[in-house]
Design a protein around this motif. Structure first.
Motif: not given
Length: 434
Positions: A184-188
């Motif tokens: 949902v758009g959260l990325r390392p």
């Protein structure tokens, strides 16, 4: 309390006991399984020259991640105990006694029979004796969870936590042709500020919590933020939090929550205000009324991340610790961003390396994870069937981790923590004539 004779524990003498219950104040609190310590113990026993003991240890190694033992010992000598093991669950009350350095837990099992287990406090951990000789014992550690909320506090509402959210907020753009690596758009690779902004603008979040530590064992008093959890859960009251299994504390790292049906957990490395996201987890729980088909979820995951390099239902020879009936999906990439498919052979170095990378990060946050500098982007999903309908999903778990970046990021983080702490000690120290 379901066990009436233990309601006033401090004044009750059970048959065969020579003293009341309770004991040292260092035992009061909530204790949970220390999986890392148990693995060390099991690995030592697996090397035993006794074939029976070594065999039992190998069997236990496969069960550790599926076991939950949580015991809350109160100052009056009463206790609450929750046990979850493959094929067995128990939520019960009891009493505890500490005498001459030995702890004894007494409780009723699911057949209302009195059971006892003994142990000792060693190096800040509880070591409980095994059920049968030769088996590994249980090792418990104090959770140290933050305090629960007061019972009178109303739950926070769902919805955006900030007023300046744009109509659509996406994460940082990916490089062209790079693998999909977000949840949902959260990325390392994102900063703590960007992650927080994304979460604060979601409409399915009720509570956002932070914790100081995850991969690091000590922050030396530096106000670190290694863990962030955003969920639709409701903060537990002190009374609710006192009962094991009622509330979720993320392994004692965060304040207790109940009624969690969706959560996002992000682990970071980096000094304060320099934190970089390294791992993202997502967990969704579904009811039968949600009518969420497993095949539909699997198709949606394929649509987002592309065809997985491995997809299987049930146990699979290349995956460890799969849960019964679970559909597992694995996306594995090399450093160049190309998909890494499982080798045809099962017994060569390439197969071992692929399985090491695939089995490092686990889809469920509340279990043990590994990462390796020789592994890169890894995405894993787990779809569990609903107990009442095997075609419907009861739970979805998802993890995105770049193992190489986490490995080196964690090393740099721990080195920085130690250097800053040592420098602070030098500046605060007093010169002594030697």
């Amino acid at each position: 309390m379901r066990i009436g004779k233990w309601a006033r524990c401090a004044t009750v003498l059970l048959p065969g006991w020579l003293a009341g219950c309770g004991g040292g104040t260092e035992l009061v609190g909530t204790w949970e399984i220390d999986r890392a310590a148990m693995r060390e113990q099991i690995e030592a026993q697996a090397d035993s020259s006794d074939p029976m003991q070594a065999g039992m240890a190998r069997m236990a190694a496969g069960m550790v991640d599926q076991m939950t033992w949580t015991v809350s010992m109160n100052a009056d000598g009463s206790l609450f105990l929750t046990i979850q093991e493959p094929g067995y669950e128990l939520d019960t009350d009891g009493i505890w006694q500490e005498a001459d350095g030995t702890l004894t837990l007494t409780y009723l099992d699911h057949r209302n029979r009195e059971q006892q287990v003994s142990g000792t406090l060693q190096g800040g951990r509880l070591h409980l004796a095994p059920e049968n000789p030769g088996q590994p014992g249980l090792v418990l550690t104090r959770t140290g969870a933050p305090a629960a909320v007061a019972a009178t506090e109303p739950p926070p509402p769902l919805g955006p936590k900030r007023d300046d959210c744009p109509p659509a907020l996406a994460g940082a753009p990916r490089a062209d042709n790079a693998p999909v690596d977000d949840v949902v758009g959260l990325r390392p690779g994102q900063s703590f500020t960007d992650v927080m902004a994304l979460l604060e603008c979601r409409d399915d979040i009720r509570v956002i919590q932070t914790g100081p530590l995850w991969s690091a064992s000590d922050n030396f008093g530096i106000p670190t933020r290694q863990l962030l959890r955003a969920s639709d859960g409701v903060p537990c009251s002190e009374r609710e939090a006192a009962r094991p299994g009622r509330c979720d504390t993320a392994g004692g790292r965060l304040a207790p929550l109940k009624d969690v049906s969706r959560e996002y957990i992000i682990a970071f490395t980096g000094m304060p205000d320099q934190e970089i996201a390294r791992v993202v987890w997502r967990r969704d729980l579904y009811t039968a009324e949600d009518n969420q088909g497993i095949t539909i979820l699997a198709e949606a995951l394929n649509g987002k991340y592309g065809a997985p390099q491995l997809q299987a239902t049930g146990s699979h020879l290349r995956l460890n610790n799969t849960r019964p009936g679970a559909t597992s999906l694995v996306w594995l990439y090399g450093r160049d961003g190309n998909p890494q498919y499982p080798p045809t052979s099962q017994f060569n170095t390439a197969a071992m390396n692929w399985e090491t990378c695939a089995n490092g990060p686990q889809p469920v946050f509340a279990t043990a994870h590994r990462w390796n500098s020789g592994c890169n982007l890894t995405v894993r999903a787990e779809l569990l069937p609903h107990p009442d309908n095997a075609l419907l999903a009861g739970e979805m778990n998802l993890v995105v981790m770049n193992q190489r970046e986490l490995y080196y990021g964690a090393q740099q983080f721990e080195t920085a923590l130690r250097l800053v702490s040592e420098e602070a000690l030098r500046q605060q120290g007093v010169n002594q004539d030697l």
